[in-house]
Structures are given as C-alpha cells and as structure tokens.
Design a protein around this motif. Structure first.
Motif, short mmCIF file in Angstrom:
data_model
loop_
_atom_site.label_atom_id
_atom_site.label_comp_id
_atom_site.label_asym_id
_atom_site.label_seq_id
_atom_site.Cartn_x
_atom_site.Cartn_y
_atom_site.Cartn_z
N ALA A 4 0.83 -1.21 0.00
CA ALA A 4 0.00 0.00 0.00
C ALA A 4 0.86 1.26 0.00
O ALA A 4 1.98 1.25 0.51
N PRO A 5 0.29 2.35 -0.53
CA PRO A 5 0.93 3.65 -0.26
C PRO A 5 0.70 3.98 1.21
O PRO A 5 -0.42 3.83 1.71
N LEU A 6 1.74 4.40 1.91
CA LEU A 6 1.60 4.80 3.31
C LEU A 6 2.29 6.15 3.46
O LEU A 6 3.53 6.23 3.35
N SER A 7 1.50 7.17 3.69
CA SER A 7 2.04 8.51 3.82
C SER A 7 3.00 8.58 5.02
O SER A 7 2.68 8.11 6.10
N TYR A 9 5.80 7.00 5.14
CA TYR A 9 6.53 5.72 5.24
C TYR A 9 7.12 5.24 3.91
O TYR A 9 8.32 5.00 3.83
N MET A 30 1.41 9.07 -0.84
CA MET A 30 0.43 9.92 -1.51
C MET A 30 1.04 11.32 -1.71
O MET A 30 1.67 11.85 -0.80
N GLN A 59 0.87 7.88 -6.42
CA GLN A 59 -0.50 8.15 -5.97
C GLN A 59 -0.71 9.63 -5.73
O GLN A 59 0.04 10.27 -4.99
N ASN A 86 -6.19 8.85 -5.20
CA ASN A 86 -6.63 8.54 -3.84
C ASN A 86 -8.04 9.07 -3.58
O ASN A 86 -8.27 10.28 -3.59
N HIS A 158 -10.63 -0.53 0.09
CA HIS A 158 -10.43 -0.72 1.53
C HIS A 158 -11.83 -0.96 2.11
O HIS A 158 -12.69 -0.08 2.02
N ARG A 160 -13.47 -0.66 4.72
CA ARG A 160 -14.01 0.07 5.88
C ARG A 160 -14.50 1.43 5.40
O ARG A 160 -13.87 2.03 4.52
N TYR A 166 -9.18 3.30 10.39
CA TYR A 166 -8.45 2.05 10.12
C TYR A 166 -8.88 0.93 11.05
O TYR A 166 -8.22 -0.11 11.11
N ASN A 190 -8.38 -4.72 0.24
CA ASN A 190 -7.47 -4.15 1.24
C ASN A 190 -8.17 -4.03 2.58
O ASN A 190 -9.36 -3.73 2.65
N GLY A 191 -7.38 -4.29 3.63
CA GLY A 191 -7.87 -4.09 5.00
C GLY A 191 -7.59 -5.29 5.88
O GLY A 191 -8.00 -6.41 5.58
N GLY A 192 -6.83 -5.03 6.95
CA GLY A 192 -6.72 -6.01 8.02
C GLY A 192 -5.77 -7.18 7.80
O GLY A 192 -5.85 -8.15 8.55
N ALA A 214 -0.88 -3.39 4.12
CA ALA A 214 -0.64 -2.01 4.60
C ALA A 214 0.01 -2.04 5.98
O ALA A 214 1.21 -2.30 6.11
N ARG A 215 -0.78 -1.84 7.06
CA ARG A 215 -0.14 -1.77 8.38
C ARG A 215 0.58 -3.05 8.75
O ARG A 215 1.55 -3.02 9.51
C1 LIG Z 1 0.31 5.59 8.47
C2 LIG Z 1 -0.62 5.34 7.32
C3 LIG Z 1 -0.47 6.06 6.16
C4 LIG Z 1 -1.34 5.83 5.07
N1 LIG Z 1 -1.14 6.52 3.93
C5 LIG Z 1 -1.92 6.25 2.85
C6 LIG Z 1 -1.70 6.90 1.59
O1 LIG Z 1 -0.77 7.71 1.43
N2 LIG Z 1 -2.52 6.59 0.55
C7 LIG Z 1 -3.55 5.68 0.68
O2 LIG Z 1 -4.26 5.43 -0.29
N3 LIG Z 1 -3.77 5.06 1.84
C8 LIG Z 1 -2.98 5.31 2.91
N4 LIG Z 1 -3.18 4.63 4.08
C9 LIG Z 1 -4.20 3.57 4.13
C10 LIG Z 1 -3.61 2.21 3.79
O3 LIG Z 1 -3.06 2.21 2.49
C11 LIG Z 1 -4.65 1.09 3.92
O4 LIG Z 1 -5.70 1.34 3.02
C12 LIG Z 1 -5.21 0.99 5.33
O5 LIG Z 1 -4.17 1.04 6.30
C13 LIG Z 1 -6.04 -0.29 5.52
O6 LIG Z 1 -5.29 -1.46 5.39
P1 LIG Z 1 -4.76 -2.27 6.69
O7 LIG Z 1 -5.96 -2.52 7.57
O8 LIG Z 1 -4.19 -3.54 6.11
O9 LIG Z 1 -3.76 -1.41 7.36
C14 LIG Z 1 -2.37 4.87 5.18
C15 LIG Z 1 -2.52 4.16 6.38
C16 LIG Z 1 -1.67 4.39 7.44
C17 LIG Z 1 -1.86 3.60 8.71
#
Ligand SMILES: Cc1cc2nc3c(=O)[nH]c(=O)nc-3n(C[C@H](O)[C@H](O)[C@H](O)COP(=O)(O)O)c2cc1C
Length: 325
Positions: A4-7, A9, A30, A59, A86, A158, A160, A166, A190-192, A214-215
């Motif tokens: 996943a993209p993680l802002s 990170y 993002m 993204q 996004n 995702h 949720r 989250y 995606n999710g969990g 993701a997480r």
């Molecule tokens: C710290 C953090 C940063 C995130 N940044 C982005 C992002 O930049 N773009 C995006 O589409 N989702 C972002 N997400 C959401 C994740 O990509 C993902 O959709 C969400 O965490 C659910 O998946 P999970 O339950 O497996 O963690 C972020 C989530 C977290 C926790």
C-alpha cells in the motif's frame, strides 16, 4: 499482492526494504496535487524513483480541478508504471479540502476529477477507494462502475467506511459485490492483513485474487514472504531481523543525511520492535536515536539481550522471530 501507499513511510528506503523481502508492486507515498502543481520541493522529492525499482505506482490526492490538471501534467514528465488516484484517505487535513475519502463519498465530483486525470495521464490509471456503506453495496457500486467506465484498470477497495478510519471489521461482502459488477477491471482487496492467514481469508471472503498489504508490513517486511510462501514460510532469525532493520536505517541515513534520516527512523525502529518481546526500555532508547553510531550500539544491545525467553514460547503470529542458532 501489492504494498500500500503509506504517507510518511513508503519512501525509497522503505520500498527497498519491502522489495528485499519479496515485494514487487509498490507505491510512492500519496502526493498532494496542489503541492506538486506549485513544485513544493518536499512533494517533488516524493516522486523520486530508484533505478532499481522495476515497478512503481504514483498516488495523487486532491480535488481542485486546476491543481489536478497541473499535477498530472507534472507527473507525466516522470516515469511511473501506474497513476493512482486517492479517494480513500480519511485524515482531517485531506478531508477538509474535500479530497481523499471525502471526495470518494461525493461520487459525481469524484468521477469528474478521475475523468480529467484519465484523459491527461500517460500512464495506466487506477483508483484507491473505501467502501461507502457497510451494508448497502449500491453507493460503492456506483463509484466503482463509474471509475471502470472512465478507464480504471484496477480499483483497490479498503473494506471500511471513512468514519471507521483504520479500525473494525472489513466488509468483504461489499468488495465481493464490486468484483462481480466490473468483471473487466481488477479489484484489489485491502484491509486487516496482518498474517499470511489473513491474506488468504481476505481473498476468499472478497472473491479477489489480489490483495494489498498495509499496516501489517510496518516493521514486518517479511509479511510478503509469509503471504507468498504460505506454510513453507520461515520467519527471520533475530540476526536476520536485526540485519534488515540495520540496512533500512543505513539507507535512511544515506538518503536523507544522517541527522534527518535518524530522526525519521525512530518510528521505523519502533515498528520493528513492536510485539517482538524486547521490552519497554528498548522503546525508550529507540525514541532518542540521533546518529548511526547510536543506532549500532542500540542494535548490539538488543542482540545481546534478545527478546524475552517467554516470547519464543508463544510469539504473536504476525510478529514471529526464530531463535538465533
Ligand atoms: C500511516 C498510514 C499512512 C497511510 N497513507 C496512505 C496513503 O498515502 N494513501 C492511501 O491510499 N492510503 C494510505 N493509508 C491507508 C492504507 O493504504 C490502507 O488502506 C489501510 O491502512 C487499511 O489497510 P490495513 O488494515 O491492512 O492497514 C495509510 C494508512 C496508514 C496507517
């Protein structure tokens, strides 16, 4: 399986760490359309791609048509494999600009923005959304079918709603309805996902053959191997774990410079430690790291102590380490 993209990170050192442990499909963090439109240097830095990166998606987030137009034109000057929009970010900073998940809920405007991006990007276009209702599939289907009609090659869902951020259950039935509704568009669930078992369950319940981590990958890049290798997966030894963490932190120092790199690394070290039985003092020490030498001393201290012996009796499934030989 995608990362996943993680802002905050998924910068280049982060993606390299994931790739060493089996990740291929990865995203930038993002990037904000207005910041790219006005060439904010921190945002432009987010577009940097490593020469060793075979696949990279970018993204974009935003809702102002002029900013989106300027941003997509700027991104066209770079090299990406996929351009993702996004429509799922719930954080207040984004929602107050009516972007991310807030825009996703406003289907008409979301499709207007996506249509503009689809008509201007030179890359295959995709979207990342959230479900819009936990029980009624109709609103999510309207968004997904609209995106597919505008040319989305793939849509990550995702499971949720925005209000849940989250936490809580992932509504796989809604994702499964979307899979049926747009057979020519790849749906990514995606999710969990915290373990290989979770990945299989999400695939099964949502009827999706592709999932996004993701997480679960935070502090645990080995999750990619776990999902790929299933019952043949062997968790890293404590030394392998420490070696990956060390390489990641060294690359942070090389990429950002030692001082900024180590400050940014503190949260990464805390992620590597989480749930692995090193105890509270390790967290305190990690929070004060500011040079590579301090990190090396800290790492050696961790290796000398090791996780508590009880950790190996019943480690959390998603945070397993093997005892060193
Ligand atoms: C710290 C953090 C940063 C995130 N940044 C982005 C992002 O930049 N773009 C995006 O589409 N989702 C972002 N997400 C959401 C994740 O990509 C993902 O959709 C969400 O965490 C659910 O998946 P999970 O339950 O497996 O963690 C972020 C989530 C977290 C926790």
């Amino acid at each position: 399986m995608l990362a996943a993209p993680l802002s905050g990170y998924t910068d280049l050192p982060y993606r390299r760490s994931l790739r060493r442990q089996g990740c291929f499909f990865a995203f930038t963090e993002m990037v904000d359309a207005a910041s790219i439109a006005y060439s904010n240097s921190n945002s432009v830095e987010l577009l940097r791609r490593g020469e060793d990166e075979e696949f990279l998606a970018v993204q974009l987030v935003g809702s102002d048509m002029e900013h989106l137009r300027m941003a997509v034109d700027h991104i066209n000057q770079h090299e990406f494999d996929v351009f993702d929009f996004n429509l799922g970010c719930p954080v207040p900073k984004v929602a107050k600009k009516h972007a991310g998940a807030a825009l996703g809920k406003d289907v008409e405007n979301a499709l207007k923005c996506f249509g503009l991006l689809a008509s201007r990007t030179r890359f295959p276009i995709t979207a990342k959304i959230r479900i819009l209702d936990e029980t009624d599939p109709a609103p999510t289907l309207e968004l997904v079918q609209g995106l597919a009609a505008l040319g989305a090659r793939a849509i990550t869902i995702h499971g949720r709603v925005m209000a849940k951020f989250y936490s809580g259950k992932v509504f796989t039935e809604i994702i499964s309805e979307c899979v049926k509704a747009v057979p020519d568009t790849q749906i990514i669930a995606n999710g969990g996902i915290m373990s290989g078992f979770d990945a299989e369950e999400l695939k099964r319940q949502s009827n999706c053959n592709v999932v996004m981590l993701a997480r679960g990958m935070m502090g645990n890049p080995w999750l990619f191997k776990e999902v790929q290798q299933k019952e043949n997966y062997l968790p890293p030894t404590v030394h392998e774990w420490a070696a990956e963490m060390t390489r990641h932190i060294e690359e942070m120092a090389a990429y950002y410079g030692e001082s900024r790199g180590l400050t940014l690394s503190r949260k990464l070290v805390l992620d590597y430690l989480r749930g692995r039985g090193f105890g509270g003092e390790s967290k305190n020490r990690a929070s004060g790291l500011s040079t590579l030498d301090e990190f090396y001393r800290f790492r050696d201290w961790l290796l000398e102590r090791g996780p508590a012996a009880s950790y190996f009796v019943n480690p959390p499934p998603c945070r397993r380490l093997r005892q060193c030989d």
